[in-house]
Write a protein that holds these residues in place. Structure first.
Motif, mmCIF file in Angstrom:
data_model
loop_
_atom_site.group_PDB
_atom_site.id
_atom_site.type_symbol
_atom_site.label_atom_id
_atom_site.label_comp_id
_atom_site.label_asym_id
_atom_site.label_seq_id
_atom_site.Cartn_x
_atom_site.Cartn_y
_atom_site.Cartn_z
ATOM 1 N N SER A 221 0.829 -1.204 0.000
ATOM 2 C CA SER A 221 0.000 0.000 0.000
ATOM 3 C C SER A 221 0.863 1.253 0.000
ATOM 4 O O SER A 221 1.802 1.379 0.775
ATOM 5 C CB SER A 221 -0.915 -0.013 1.232
ATOM 6 N N GLY A 222 0.543 2.179 -0.928
ATOM 7 C CA GLY A 222 1.271 3.434 -1.026
ATOM 8 C C GLY A 222 2.478 3.394 -1.928
ATOM 9 O O GLY A 222 3.137 4.411 -2.127
ATOM 10 N N ALA A 223 2.791 2.214 -2.485
ATOM 11 C CA ALA A 223 3.984 2.066 -3.345
ATOM 12 C C ALA A 223 3.586 1.741 -4.770
ATOM 13 O O ALA A 223 2.497 1.205 -5.030
ATOM 14 C CB ALA A 223 4.898 0.974 -2.803
ATOM 15 N N THR A 224 4.466 2.070 -5.704
ATOM 16 C CA THR A 224 4.298 1.691 -7.110
ATOM 17 C C THR A 224 5.554 0.977 -7.568
ATOM 18 O O THR A 224 6.633 1.154 -6.992
ATOM 19 C CB THR A 224 4.068 2.923 -8.005
ATOM 20 N N SER A 225 5.417 0.149 -8.606
ATOM 21 C CA SER A 225 6.577 -0.549 -9.159
ATOM 22 C C SER A 225 6.758 -0.154 -10.612
ATOM 23 O O SER A 225 5.829 0.339 -11.245
ATOM 24 C CB SER A 225 6.401 -2.071 -9.062
ATOM 25 N N ASP A 226 7.977 -0.386 -11.153
ATOM 26 C CA ASP A 226 8.247 -0.055 -12.552
ATOM 27 C C ASP A 226 8.171 -1.284 -13.452
ATOM 28 O O ASP A 226 8.668 -1.260 -14.576
ATOM 29 C CB ASP A 226 9.612 0.619 -12.697
ATOM 30 N N TRP A 227 7.544 -2.358 -12.957
ATOM 31 C CA TRP A 227 7.418 -3.558 -13.787
ATOM 32 C C TRP A 227 6.541 -3.260 -14.996
ATOM 33 O O TRP A 227 5.502 -2.589 -14.873
ATOM 34 C CB TRP A 227 6.808 -4.697 -12.967
ATOM 35 N N TRP A 260 11.577 -14.939 -7.723
ATOM 36 C CA TRP A 260 11.784 -13.554 -7.332
ATOM 37 C C TRP A 260 12.384 -13.481 -5.933
ATOM 38 O O TRP A 260 11.927 -14.165 -5.016
ATOM 39 C CB TRP A 260 10.467 -12.783 -7.379
ATOM 40 N N THR A 261 13.418 -12.630 -5.779
ATOM 41 C CA THR A 261 14.098 -12.470 -4.496
ATOM 42 C C THR A 261 14.226 -10.983 -4.175
ATOM 43 O O THR A 261 14.843 -10.246 -4.946
ATOM 44 C CB THR A 261 15.505 -13.096 -4.537
ATOM 45 N N PRO A 262 13.601 -10.520 -3.044
ATOM 46 C CA PRO A 262 12.670 -11.269 -2.203
ATOM 47 C C PRO A 262 11.344 -11.499 -2.914
ATOM 48 O O PRO A 262 11.017 -10.769 -3.854
ATOM 49 C CB PRO A 262 12.504 -10.347 -0.990
ATOM 50 N N ASP A 263 10.604 -12.492 -2.452
ATOM 51 C CA ASP A 263 9.328 -12.801 -3.088
ATOM 52 C C ASP A 263 8.153 -12.113 -2.410
ATOM 53 O O ASP A 263 7.008 -12.246 -2.835
ATOM 54 C CB ASP A 263 9.093 -14.317 -3.111
ATOM 55 N N LEU A 264 8.440 -11.351 -1.338
ATOM 56 C CA LEU A 264 7.389 -10.638 -0.611
ATOM 57 C C LEU A 264 7.998 -9.372 -0.021
ATOM 58 O O LEU A 264 9.100 -9.394 0.522
ATOM 59 C CB LEU A 264 6.823 -11.530 0.513
ATOM 60 N N LEU A 265 7.273 -8.257 -0.135
ATOM 61 C CA LEU A 265 7.746 -6.986 0.403
ATOM 62 C C LEU A 265 6.999 -6.645 1.684
ATOM 63 O O LEU A 265 5.827 -6.996 1.848
ATOM 64 C CB LEU A 265 7.541 -5.865 -0.614
ATOM 65 N N SER A 266 7.686 -5.944 2.575
ATOM 66 C CA SER A 266 7.070 -5.550 3.850
ATOM 67 C C SER A 266 5.873 -4.648 3.592
ATOM 68 O O SER A 266 5.936 -3.714 2.783
ATOM 69 C CB SER A 266 8.101 -4.809 4.714
ATOM 70 N N VAL A 267 4.769 -4.911 4.292
ATOM 71 C CA VAL A 267 3.554 -4.123 4.088
ATOM 72 C C VAL A 267 3.724 -2.686 4.568
ATOM 73 O O VAL A 267 2.974 -1.799 4.155
ATOM 74 C CB VAL A 267 2.347 -4.768 4.813
ATOM 75 N N ASP A 268 4.705 -2.440 5.460
ATOM 76 C CA ASP A 268 4.902 -1.080 5.962
ATOM 77 C C ASP A 268 6.067 -0.373 5.264
ATOM 78 O O ASP A 268 6.674 0.544 5.820
ATOM 79 C CB ASP A 268 5.120 -1.091 7.479
ATOM 80 N N LEU A 269 6.368 -0.799 4.024
ATOM 81 C CA LEU A 269 7.468 -0.184 3.278
ATOM 82 C C LEU A 269 7.321 1.337 3.232
ATOM 83 O O LEU A 269 8.291 2.072 3.379
ATOM 84 C CB LEU A 269 7.518 -0.745 1.849
ATOM 85 N N CYS A 270 6.104 1.812 2.990
ATOM 86 C CA CYS A 270 5.877 3.245 2.836
ATOM 87 C C CYS A 270 5.479 3.913 4.150
ATOM 88 O O CYS A 270 5.184 5.117 4.162
ATOM 89 C CB CYS A 270 4.821 3.501 1.764
ATOM 90 N N GLY A 271 5.412 3.124 5.242
ATOM 91 C CA GLY A 271 5.181 3.704 6.559
ATOM 92 C C GLY A 271 3.883 4.444 6.694
ATOM 93 O O GLY A 271 3.830 5.524 7.297
ATOM 94 N N LEU A 272 2.791 3.893 6.108
ATOM 95 C CA LEU A 272 1.499 4.548 6.262
ATOM 96 C C LEU A 272 1.108 4.557 7.729
ATOM 97 O O LEU A 272 1.265 3.565 8.435
ATOM 98 C CB LEU A 272 0.428 3.815 5.436
ATOM 99 N N ASP A 273 0.609 5.684 8.225
ATOM 100 C CA ASP A 273 0.243 5.805 9.629
ATOM 101 C C ASP A 273 -0.824 4.787 9.990
ATOM 102 O O ASP A 273 -1.742 4.509 9.215
ATOM 103 C CB ASP A 273 -0.313 7.205 9.927
#
Length: 621
Positions: A221-227, A260-273
């Motif tokens: 949530s809050g992130a975009t990728s360039d895929w 894919w490595t890593p195959d999962l990203l942290s849900v709080d990557l973008c630090g949404l409150d």
């Protein structure tokens, strides 16, 4: 104080502001400001209240140093002076960082540069596999040409070179890259030289069956990728970025494990409150009414989505800070086509950029303008005072392969007329047009059905209308003309399905046609709006027949039924493929843009010429 902010990594001026210059409080990373003199032992954090003032030490989504430090604690812990350039190379925390990457054991070098392909250096564009010799390659993989004694390796001058295998380690070369610290030769962004020539189309890519079967990790949530939505070959790196902070992450399709490595990203990557109070006022204006709605919510994660037809204004209030932003709603075509009639451009390597571009799904807009992506290559078309065409991986850069010659404030790329720059040349014939018919296709007449999907109106779209009657199956077509961007024909006859309507064919029976040879050739006739042997020709049709002449030559008695098609074909087409074997072969050079070929023509009886053969369009690479 900053008047323009991005992310939540700022220090905080603790409220209230003191009336004295040398009084008041600020957090550890906040700059000195009048009335905020004393630095207290707190990083900015909206969830912590300073005891002396009883006010928060941060503002959500603006000043939260504590969150940034917590989110990056593992990366910071893995940093040390023993690592080159102070990089954080903990491969457990950051497996997609350069020093952690696994490289493909088989690579393919290819180029679309006609000068290169016509030179003796084209032999170096081939497959290379892992070299079995003992040379270490300066901590990089070493490869050998599939059929010749040439090796591809990394030198002490930080360049990848192709040289004789007998000279492994030498900085001499037949071909080389610019200086790079990339771990793998198939990494994106490498620039290649052959002889003394630069080739921007040349690249190395993983070959063979190195493909990740799954899609890359979903952006949190809050992130975009360039895929790009399709590429999953070994070595592919997908970058994730946050709109509300500077946090980033990468995932790589590991060519060894094909995962894919890593195959999962942290849900709080973008630090949404975790808790956000948002007041949103949205005004929607149409031609007949104005509606205003205000909503206040408190949730664990807040997402506000506003859809309007003109202008949306959103006001968000958090603590003592108010931010007002106006977001322009883009009403531009989602598909555009670039074309040119400049002969110099059309025979150059830059003709690859004359193509169709569609709205970029990863980053659909930037700087208040639509972002478009080349339909078959990783090039993006975007606005930054002027319009640029450049690598999608460097979206927003002021570098270009092609660029508009003048600055413009127009919202849509095709709303202004200007020249384009390419390789030091200025081309005033380059144009951009909306590649979509503005109207829906013609309405199906009574009793008929159409195969239109209800949405597609891009240039070249063909809609078929059909019906069954006592005279059999009858059909008509209408095409979205890619030149005029209008449906042709614009109306389907209302009596298409009427049983008594005569068949729309022309029967020519018992005619003697001369077998034409070089000694008795005669031009052919075009016959329109007339009759032949008592059979009426359709008023809209155009029939080419051979002129009958009395000669003592072999003749053939023929009965022909001709159905006339008025379909208009695109003047530019693109051939693409996603098949890995093809993409790793030498034949991949044929997957490209083809434009109308002006040298091959058929000449009719009045001397006009069209680029066609056998009644079909001819295209040139």
């Amino acid at each position: 104080m900053y008047t323009s902010t991005s992310g939540d990594g700022y220090g905080h001026l603790i409220q209230p502001t003191s009336s004295e210059d040398y009084d008041g409080y600020r957090t550890i990373l906040a700059y000195h400001a009048s009335g905020h003199y004393h630095r207290v032992n707190h990083y900015s954090n909206p969830e912590v209240v300073y005891s002396s003032t009883k006010t928060p030490t941060g503002v959500g989504s603006l000043s939260n140093n504590a969150r940034v430090i917590t989110a990056n604690r593992f990366a910071m812990a893995s940093c040390g002076t023993e690592e080159p350039n102070g990089e954080c190379n903990d491969c457990t925390a950051n497996p997609a960082n350069e020093p952690c990457l696994n490289c493909c054991e088989s690579v393919t070098i290819k180029s679309y540069d006609s000068t290169f392909l016509n030179s003796g250096y084209r032999n170096f564009a081939a497959n290379y596999t892992k070299y079995s010799g003992s040379f270490s390659g300066n901590s990089r993989m070493v490869y050998k040409h599939m059929s010749m004694d040439y090796c591809l390796y990394y030198t002490s001058q930080e360049t990848w070179v192709i040289n004789d295998c007998s000279e492994l380690g030498s900085t001499r070369y037949f071909m080389r890259t610019d200086s790079t610290k990339k771990q793998c030769v198939h990494a994106s962004g490498l620039s290649w030289l052959w002889s003394s020539n630069s080739d921007p189309t040349m690249s190395a890519s993983c070959s063979g069956a190195s493909v990740c079967p799954d899609d890359p990790p979903t952006a949190p949530s809050g992130a975009t990728s360039d895929w790009d939505g399709t590429t999953k070959t070994g070595g592919t790196i997908v970058s994730y970025s946050c709109s509300s902070s500077s946090s980033t992450k990468r995932s790589v399709c590991d060519p060894v494990t094909n995962s894919w490595t890593p195959d999962l990203l942290s849900v709080d990557l973008c630090g949404l409150d975790t808790t956000t109070t948002t007041t949103t006022t949205t005004t929607i204006t149409t031609s007949s009414a104005t509606t205003t709605a205000t909503t206040t919510t408190t949730t664990t994660t807040t997402t506000v989505t506003t859809t309007t037809t003109t202008t949306a204004t959103t006001t968000t209030t958090t603590a003592a800070t108010t931010t007002t932003s106006t977001i322009p709603l883009l009403n531009c075509c989602e598909t555009v086509t670039i074309s040119s009639s400049d002969s110099k451009f059309l025979v150059s390597d830059w003709v690859i950029f004359a193509a169709t571009y569609t709205k970029y799904s990863n980053i659909p807009s930037m700087n208040g303008r639509m972002v478009y992506k080349h339909n078959s290559h990783d090039y993006c078309l975007y606005w930054n005072d002027i319009w640029f065409i450049y690598e999608c991986s460097e979206l927003g850069a002021n570098h270009y392969y092609m660029a508009s010659s003048d600055a413009t404030d127009e919202e849509c790329i095709y709303d202004s007329s200007y020249s384009w720059l390419w390789d030091g040349n200025q081309d005033s014939t380059i144009s951009l047009r909306c590649s979509v018919c503005s109207d829906d296709p013609p309405t199906a007449p009574s009793g008929a059905t159409s195969d239109w999907d209800g949405t597609t109106k891009t240039g070249g779209t063909i809609v078929t209308y059909s019906c069954s009657s006592s005279r059999g199956s009858v059909s008509r077509t209408s095409v979205c003309d890619p030149v005029t961007i209008a449906w042709n024909p614009s109306v389907i006859p209302a009596d298409l399905c009427v049983p008594d309507t005569p068949l729309i064919t022309t029967t020519i029976s018992s005619l003697n046609f001369v077998t034409i040879t070089s000694s008795n050739f005669l031009a052919t006739d075009y016959v329109t709006n007339s009759s032949l042997n008592g059979q009426m020709l359709e008023s809209e049709s155009l029939v080419r027949i051979a002129r009958m002449i009395p000669m003592s030559t072999t003749t053939t008695t023929t009965t022909t039924t001709t159905t006339i098609s008025s379909e208009i074909c695109c003047e530019s087409v693109i051939i693409t493929s996603s098949e890995p074997t093809f993409l790793g072969s030498d034949y991949v050079v044929l997957a490209a843009t083809y434009t109308e070929y002006s040298s091959t023509v058929e000449v009719d009886m009045v001397g006009s010429s069209t680029p066609s053969t056998n009644g079909r369009m001819v295209y040139k690479h």
